[in-house]
Design a protein around this motif. Structure first.
Motif, PDB file in Angstrom:
ATOM      1  N   GLY A 147       0.825  -1.199   0.000  1.00 17.02           N
ATOM      2  CA  GLY A 147       0.000   0.000   0.000  1.00 17.02           C
ATOM      3  C   GLY A 147       0.861   1.250   0.000  1.00 17.02           C
ATOM      4  O   GLY A 147       0.387   2.337  -0.301  1.00 17.02           O
ATOM      5  N   GLY A 148       2.140   1.075   0.331  1.00 13.33           N
ATOM      6  CA  GLY A 148       3.126   2.130   0.212  1.00 13.33           C
ATOM      7  C   GLY A 148       3.991   1.784  -0.984  1.00 13.33           C
ATOM      8  O   GLY A 148       3.486   1.512  -2.065  1.00 13.33           O
ATOM      9  N   PHE A 149       5.316   1.714  -0.776  1.00 14.40           N
ATOM     10  CA  PHE A 149       6.218   1.344  -1.857  1.00 14.40           C
ATOM     11  C   PHE A 149       6.543  -0.152  -1.833  1.00 14.40           C
ATOM     12  O   PHE A 149       7.335  -0.616  -2.621  1.00 14.40           O
ATOM     13  N   GLY A 150       5.955  -0.910  -0.906  1.00 15.44           N
ATOM     14  CA  GLY A 150       6.328  -2.293  -0.678  1.00 15.44           C
ATOM     15  C   GLY A 150       5.598  -3.309  -1.517  1.00 15.44           C
ATOM     16  O   GLY A 150       4.696  -2.968  -2.252  1.00 15.44           O
ATOM     17  N   PRO A 151       6.082  -4.531  -1.434  1.00 15.59           N
ATOM     18  CA  PRO A 151       6.958  -5.061  -0.387  1.00 15.59           C
ATOM     19  C   PRO A 151       8.431  -4.702  -0.544  1.00 15.59           C
ATOM     20  O   PRO A 151       9.195  -4.773   0.410  1.00 15.59           O
ATOM     21  N   ALA A 152       8.853  -4.336  -1.743  1.00 15.89           N
ATOM     22  CA  ALA A 152      10.246  -3.946  -1.970  1.00 15.89           C
ATOM     23  C   ALA A 152      10.281  -2.936  -3.111  1.00 15.89           C
ATOM     24  O   ALA A 152       9.321  -2.809  -3.871  1.00 15.89           O
ATOM     25  N   MET A 153      11.403  -2.220  -3.207  1.00 15.00           N
ATOM     26  CA  MET A 153      11.507  -1.143  -4.200  1.00 15.00           C
ATOM     27  C   MET A 153      12.929  -1.050  -4.730  1.00 15.00           C
ATOM     28  O   MET A 153      13.892  -1.155  -3.963  1.00 15.00           O
ATOM     29  N   ILE A 154      13.060  -0.855  -6.038  1.00 10.39           N
ATOM     30  CA  ILE A 154      14.367  -0.621  -6.660  1.00 10.39           C
ATOM     31  C   ILE A 154      14.718   0.849  -6.441  1.00 10.39           C
ATOM     32  O   ILE A 154      13.964   1.736  -6.842  1.00 10.39           O
ATOM     33  N   VAL A 155      15.860   1.118  -5.784  1.00 11.62           N
ATOM     34  CA  VAL A 155      16.285   2.480  -5.477  1.00 11.62           C
ATOM     35  C   VAL A 155      17.702   2.688  -6.011  1.00 11.62           C
ATOM     36  O   VAL A 155      18.601   1.892  -5.740  1.00 11.62           O
ATOM     37  N   TRP A 156      17.858   3.761  -6.751  1.00 11.99           N
ATOM     38  CA  TRP A 156      19.137   4.120  -7.365  1.00 11.99           C
ATOM     39  C   TRP A 156      19.814   5.231  -6.559  1.00 11.99           C
ATOM     40  O   TRP A 156      19.141   6.146  -6.080  1.00 11.99           O
ATOM     41  N   PRO A 157      21.144   5.205  -6.459  1.00 13.54           N
ATOM     42  CA  PRO A 157      21.859   6.228  -5.685  1.00 13.54           C
ATOM     43  C   PRO A 157      22.118   7.511  -6.485  1.00 13.54           C
ATOM     44  O   PRO A 157      23.258   7.957  -6.611  1.00 13.54           O
ATOM     45  N   ARG A 158      21.056   8.109  -7.019  1.00  9.46           N
ATOM     46  CA  ARG A 158      21.251   9.266  -7.900  1.00  9.46           C
ATOM     47  C   ARG A 158      21.831  10.477  -7.174  1.00  9.46           C
ATOM     48  O   ARG A 158      22.451  11.323  -7.798  1.00  9.46           O
ATOM     49  N   ALA A 159      21.657  10.580  -5.866  1.00 12.37           N
ATOM     50  CA  ALA A 159      22.225  11.707  -5.132  1.00 12.37           C
ATOM     51  C   ALA A 159      23.716  11.499  -4.854  1.00 12.37           C
ATOM     52  O   ALA A 159      24.455  12.466  -4.681  1.00 12.37           O
ATOM     53  N   GLN A 160      24.181  10.242  -4.843  1.00 15.32           N
ATOM     54  CA  GLN A 160      25.573   9.945  -4.524  1.00 15.32           C
ATOM     55  C   GLN A 160      26.412   9.613  -5.756  1.00 15.32           C
ATOM     56  O   GLN A 160      27.633   9.713  -5.720  1.00 15.32           O
ATOM     57  N   ASP A 161      25.790   9.197  -6.834  1.00 13.53           N
ATOM     58  CA  ASP A 161      26.484   8.727  -8.030  1.00 13.53           C
ATOM     59  C   ASP A 161      26.311   9.767  -9.141  1.00 13.53           C
ATOM     60  O   ASP A 161      25.221   9.917  -9.689  1.00 13.53           O
ATOM     61  N   GLN A 162      27.384  10.483  -9.473  1.00 14.01           N
ATOM     62  CA  GLN A 162      27.295  11.576 -10.453  1.00 14.01           C
ATOM     63  C   GLN A 162      26.776  11.111 -11.805  1.00 14.01           C
ATOM     64  O   GLN A 162      26.123  11.864 -12.515  1.00 14.01           O
ATOM     65  N   ALA A 163      27.033   9.870 -12.169  1.00 10.49           N
ATOM     66  CA  ALA A 163      26.550   9.361 -13.455  1.00 10.49           C
ATOM     67  C   ALA A 163      25.026   9.269 -13.495  1.00 10.49           C
ATOM     68  O   ALA A 163      24.437   9.201 -14.570  1.00 10.49           O
ATOM     69  N   LEU A 164      24.390   9.294 -12.334  1.00 13.53           N
ATOM     70  CA  LEU A 164      22.931   9.179 -12.260  1.00 13.53           C
ATOM     71  C   LEU A 164      22.236  10.515 -12.001  1.00 13.53           C
ATOM     72  O   LEU A 164      21.016  10.558 -11.865  1.00 13.53           O
ATOM     73  N   THR A 165      22.990  11.594 -11.944  1.00 12.66           N
ATOM     74  CA  THR A 165      22.413  12.908 -11.700  1.00 12.66           C
ATOM     75  C   THR A 165      21.340  13.209 -12.748  1.00 12.66           C
ATOM     76  O   THR A 165      21.554  13.024 -13.939  1.00 12.66           O
TER      77      THR A 165
END
Length: 190
Positions: A147-165
């Motif tokens: 009912g939220g984002f679950g049971p699991a969610m793919i999350v990318w490190p766009r704030a930490q990884d410059q290639a994902l900015t």
């Protein structure tokens, strides 16, 4: 919409009706199937009692089921990032997706992630090796609820990884319940 909600309700009810030796915490969160080397932990998909798999065309002869405790036992990583893009910063945590896949020993390079609402994304395993993508099972310290984002969610490190900015949210799949490992397709991602 009503069919999707009915299918989800049926899926959740059937998931809760497993063998008596299982506890709710041991029930599968993610079903991984396709070109994997891991010993199967479940039998073929049965369209009569698994309407969500059937509705989304997720057919398999055998699969590996991964429970919340199995995912929580893997090394946990935290990503603090905005989700949705430009929204509030949330604190996601869970195992690296490549570590989750390591449990099933994939034989092919493409994975297709499917969410409870039928949304699917195709991802190259090579991309997961380059970026520290997690399969989040917690958000802001709490287990990610259905009912939220679950049971699991793919999350990318766009704030930490410059290639994902500037990365859009297309590959941020929430409500993940199935992952198929298959040979790379020549068609574009859905």
């Amino acid at each position: 919409m009503k069919k999707t909600i009915a299918g989800l309700a049926a899926f959740l009810l059937l998931a809760a009706c497993g063998p008596e030796s299982r506890t709710v915490g041991d029930l599968p969160v993610i079903t991984v199937f396709g070109e994997i080397e891991a010993e199967p932990t479940r039998a073929a998909m049965d369209p009569d009692v698994e309407p969500l798999f059937a509705r989304y065309g997720l057919v398999f002869e055998a699969a590996a089921e991964l429970s919340w405790p199995q995912l929580a036992a893997l090394e946990q990583h935290r990503i603090d990032t905005d989700y949705p893009a430009g929204g509030p910063v949330r604190h996601f945590s869970g195992p690296l997706l490549r570590d989750v896949l390591g449990l099933v020993r994939p034989r092919e390079e493409e994975i297709v992630v499917t969410a409870l609402d039928g949304y699917q994304r195709s991802l190259a395993r090579m991309t997961l090796d380059v970026h520290d993508v997690i399969l989040a099972i917690r958000v802001d310290g709490d287990p990610i609820p259905l009912g939220g984002f679950g049971p699991a969610m793919i999350v990318w490190p766009r704030a930490q990884d410059q290639a994902l900015t500037g990365m859009p949210d297309d590959d941020w799949v929430w409500g993940v319940f199935a992952i198929e490992v298959r040979a790379e397709s020549t068609s574009p991602a859905p």
